[in-house]
Scaffold this motif. Structure first.
Motif, short mmCIF file in Angstrom:
data_model
loop_
_atom_site.label_atom_id
_atom_site.label_comp_id
_atom_site.label_asym_id
_atom_site.label_seq_id
_atom_site.Cartn_x
_atom_site.Cartn_y
_atom_site.Cartn_z
N VAL A 191 53.16 42.10 46.45
CA VAL A 191 51.94 42.04 46.84
C VAL A 191 51.55 43.52 47.58
O VAL A 191 52.33 44.03 48.25
CB VAL A 191 51.54 40.89 47.78
N VAL A 192 50.40 43.75 47.08
CA VAL A 192 49.92 45.24 47.59
C VAL A 192 48.47 44.79 48.44
O VAL A 192 47.69 44.23 47.84
CB VAL A 192 49.57 46.02 46.42
N LEU A 193 48.44 45.43 49.33
CA LEU A 193 47.49 45.37 50.51
C LEU A 193 46.85 46.90 50.74
O LEU A 193 47.62 47.54 51.28
CB LEU A 193 47.78 44.77 51.66
N SER A 194 45.46 46.88 50.13
CA SER A 194 45.03 48.38 50.60
C SER A 194 43.80 48.32 51.42
O SER A 194 43.00 47.54 51.38
CB SER A 194 44.74 49.12 49.11
N GLU A 203 36.57 49.21 51.69
CA GLU A 203 36.94 48.61 50.65
C GLU A 203 38.43 48.04 50.84
O GLU A 203 39.15 48.92 50.99
CB GLU A 203 36.95 49.17 49.46
N MET A 204 38.64 46.80 51.00
CA MET A 204 39.95 46.19 51.10
C MET A 204 40.41 45.34 49.88
O MET A 204 39.71 44.57 49.39
CB MET A 204 40.09 45.34 52.29
N CYS A 205 41.69 45.56 49.25
CA CYS A 205 42.06 44.91 48.01
C CYS A 205 43.39 44.37 48.56
O CYS A 205 44.49 44.74 48.71
CB CYS A 205 42.08 45.90 46.92
N VAL A 206 43.49 43.05 47.86
CA VAL A 206 44.71 42.30 47.84
C VAL A 206 45.38 42.05 46.28
O VAL A 206 44.49 41.53 45.68
CB VAL A 206 44.67 41.24 48.64
N ARG A 207 46.35 42.67 46.03
CA ARG A 207 46.88 42.59 44.75
C ARG A 207 48.11 41.77 44.51
O ARG A 207 49.12 42.11 45.40
CB ARG A 207 46.97 43.85 43.83
N GLY A 208 48.28 40.84 43.64
CA GLY A 208 49.75 40.57 43.41
C GLY A 208 49.95 40.57 41.90
O GLY A 208 49.12 40.72 40.90
N HIS A 252 29.40 38.42 57.24
CA HIS A 252 29.61 39.65 57.82
C HIS A 252 29.01 40.63 56.82
O HIS A 252 29.12 41.82 57.23
CB HIS A 252 31.13 40.12 57.89
N GLY A 253 28.08 40.07 55.98
CA GLY A 253 27.24 40.99 55.09
C GLY A 253 28.13 42.04 54.16
O GLY A 253 27.35 42.98 53.67
N GLY A 254 29.08 41.26 53.78
CA GLY A 254 30.03 41.88 52.66
C GLY A 254 30.00 40.85 51.32
O GLY A 254 29.14 39.90 51.19
N THR A 255 30.76 41.32 50.58
CA THR A 255 31.00 40.72 49.44
C THR A 255 32.61 40.48 49.07
O THR A 255 33.20 41.36 49.62
CB THR A 255 30.40 41.30 48.08
N VAL A 256 33.07 39.45 48.41
CA VAL A 256 34.43 39.62 47.88
C VAL A 256 34.37 39.02 46.42
O VAL A 256 33.75 38.19 46.22
CB VAL A 256 35.13 38.44 48.52
N THR A 257 35.15 39.63 45.53
CA THR A 257 35.12 39.64 44.23
C THR A 257 36.71 39.53 43.72
O THR A 257 37.64 39.90 44.38
CB THR A 257 34.57 40.54 43.30
N SER A 258 36.78 38.85 42.59
CA SER A 258 38.25 38.65 41.91
C SER A 258 38.22 39.27 40.62
O SER A 258 37.35 39.52 40.10
CB SER A 258 38.73 37.10 41.78
N TYR A 259 39.29 39.86 40.17
CA TYR A 259 39.45 40.63 38.88
C TYR A 259 40.99 40.15 38.36
O TYR A 259 41.91 40.37 39.17
CB TYR A 259 39.40 42.00 38.91
N SER A 260 41.06 40.10 37.15
CA SER A 260 42.27 39.86 36.50
C SER A 260 42.18 39.93 34.98
O SER A 260 41.09 39.86 34.27
CB SER A 260 43.02 38.52 36.64
N LYS A 261 43.23 40.80 34.56
CA LYS A 261 43.16 41.00 32.92
C LYS A 261 43.51 39.84 32.07
O LYS A 261 43.27 39.76 30.90
CB LYS A 261 44.20 42.13 32.78
N GLY A 262 44.02 38.75 32.78
CA GLY A 262 44.26 37.57 32.06
C GLY A 262 45.73 37.10 32.46
O GLY A 262 46.29 37.52 33.61
N GLY A 264 49.19 36.37 33.24
CA GLY A 264 50.54 36.96 33.27
C GLY A 264 50.41 38.58 33.83
O GLY A 264 51.34 39.31 33.94
N THR A 265 49.10 38.91 34.08
CA THR A 265 48.77 40.26 34.46
C THR A 265 48.48 40.31 35.94
O THR A 265 48.25 41.41 36.60
CB THR A 265 47.51 40.81 33.79
N GLY A 266 48.62 39.28 36.87
CA GLY A 266 48.23 39.47 38.23
C GLY A 266 46.82 39.42 38.43
O GLY A 266 46.17 39.39 37.47
N SER A 267 46.53 39.69 39.56
CA SER A 267 45.05 39.46 40.10
C SER A 267 44.68 40.46 41.27
O SER A 267 45.76 40.70 41.98
CB SER A 267 44.73 38.02 40.47
N CYS A 268 43.66 40.75 41.44
CA CYS A 268 43.10 41.47 42.66
C CYS A 268 41.96 40.90 43.27
O CYS A 268 40.86 40.56 42.39
CB CYS A 268 42.90 42.86 42.01
#
Length: 288
Positions: A191-194, A203-208, A252-262, A264-268
Motif C-alpha cells: 500500500v502506498v500513501l503519498s 494532493e494525497m493518494c492511497v494506492r494498493g 472540507h472544500g475538497g474532492t476525492v476520486t478513484s482510478y483503476s486500469k481494471g 488485477g491492476t490495483g486502484s488509487c
C-alpha cells in the motif's frame, strides 16, 4: 411511494385540464399527455429502484452485523473451555475486542450518515498539518497492515502541507482509505500513501496493488452497497465508509476520486484539499 405517485398523477391531470381550457389543439393535448405519462413512468421506476436499493442496503447491513457478531459468540463459548490459560484468554479477548470495535465503527458511520442528511454534522475547522493527520491514520491501521503482512510505503513532500479542516474527521477519511486499500490488497502486498503540494491544493493518494476496479463500477465506488451491486454484497460491505469519506472531503472544500486500469491492476484514491500558506509554525495540527 404510492402517495408520491398519486401527487404526480394529480399534477399531470391538472396540467392537461389547463391545456384544454386554454384552447390548445387535440394534438397538443395528446402530446402533453404522453409526456406526462412518460414522466410518471420514469418517476415510478426510480421510486421502485430506490425501494429495492433501500431493502438491499438493509439486507447487507444485517449480513455485515451478523458476520461481526458470529466471532463474538464463538469467542464467548471458547472462554468456557480455556482452563484459565492466560494466553488463550488473551487471544479470545482480542477477538471480542476487535469485533466490538468494528460494530462500534459501523454504528458511528450510520450516525454520521444520519447527521449529514439532516444537516447536523458540523466541522470544527482549524489549520492542520496533513503529515500529522496521516501519521495518526497510519497508527490506526498499522495492526491491520501487520495482520495481512502488507508493506506501507510513504511518499511525502519535505515541506509542510497545511489545510483547513477538523483533525479527527480528516484522520477518519484517511483511515477509511487506508483500510479499504489494505482490505483489497492481497496479503503480502503493498500500500502506498503519498502527499504532495499541487499548486493551491494538497494532493494525497492511497494506492494498493490489489484486485482493481472494473470500469463500470468506478463511478459508484463511493456509493452505498445498493449502487454497486454483488461485488460488495458478497463481502458483506455496506459501503458507508467510502461514502462518508467522500462527504467529509467535500465538507472540507475538497474532492476525492478513484482510478483503476481494471481488474488485477490495483486502484488509487486521490484526495485534493485546499492548501493554505503558513508563515512558519502556523497550521500544525494538534493531537486531537
Amino acid at each position: 411511494m404510492s402517495a408520491v405517485l398519486s401527487i404526480v398523477r394529480h399534477t399531470s391531470d391538472i396540467v392537461l385540464a389547463w391545456f384544454r381550457k386554454e384552447g390548445t389543439t387535440r394534438d397538443e393535448v395528446e402530446s402533453a399527455r404522453q409526456r406526462a405519462e412518460a414522466a410518471l413512468r420514469e418517476a415510478e421506476a426510480r421510486l421502485h429502484q430506490a425501494d429495492r436499493q433501500h431493502e438491499e442496503f438493509l439486507a447487507v447491513l444485517a449480513h455485515e452485523l451478523r458476520n461481526l457478531l458470529t466471532p463474538i459468540s464463538t469467542a464467548a463459548q471458547l472462554l468456557k473451555y480455556t482452563d484459565q490459560d492466560p494466553a488463550r484468554i488473551r487471544a479470545t479477548s482480542d477477538i471480542i475486542g476487535r469485533q466490538v470495535s468494528h460494530i462500534t465503527r459501523l454504528f458511528d458511520d450510520l450516525l454520521d450518515v444520519s447527521h449529514m442528511q439532516d444537516g447536523r454534522l458540523q466541522l470544527d475547522l482549524s489549520p492542520q498539518d496533513i503529515k500529522t493527520v496521516l501519521s495518526e491514520a497510519i497508527e490506526q491501521v498499522r495492526s491491520t497492515l501487520a495482520e495481512r503482512h502488507q508493506q506501507l510505503e510513504l511518499e511525502l513532500d519535505d515541506d509542510d502541507i497545511v489545510v483547513i479542516g477538523e483533525y479527527a474527521r480528516l484522520v477518519q477519511v484517511f483511515v477509511t482509505l487506508l483500510s479499504n486499500a489494505a482490505r483489497h490488497t492481497p496479503p503480502g502486498g503493498q500500500v502506498v500513501l503519498s502527499a504532495h503540494a499541487a499548486g493551491q491544493s494538497a494532493e494525497m493518494c492511497v494506492r494498493g496493488n490489489g484486485a482493481g476496479i472494473v470500469p463500470d463500477a468506478l463511478p459508484h465506488v463511493f456509493d452505498p452497497i445498493t449502487q454497486v451491486g454483488p461485488a460488495k454484497a458478497q463481502r458483506g460491505e455496506s459501503g458507508l465508509g467510502l461514502m462518508l469519506a467522500k462527504k467529509l472531503v467535500q465538507l472540507h472544500g475538497g474532492t476525492v476520486t478513484s482510478y483503476s486500469k481494471g481488474p488485477g491492476t490495483g486502484s488509487c484514491y486521490t484526495v485534493l484539499l485546499p492548501q493554505i500558506e503558513t508563515g512558519g509554525n502556523d497550521g500544525h495540527a494538534n493531537s486531537g
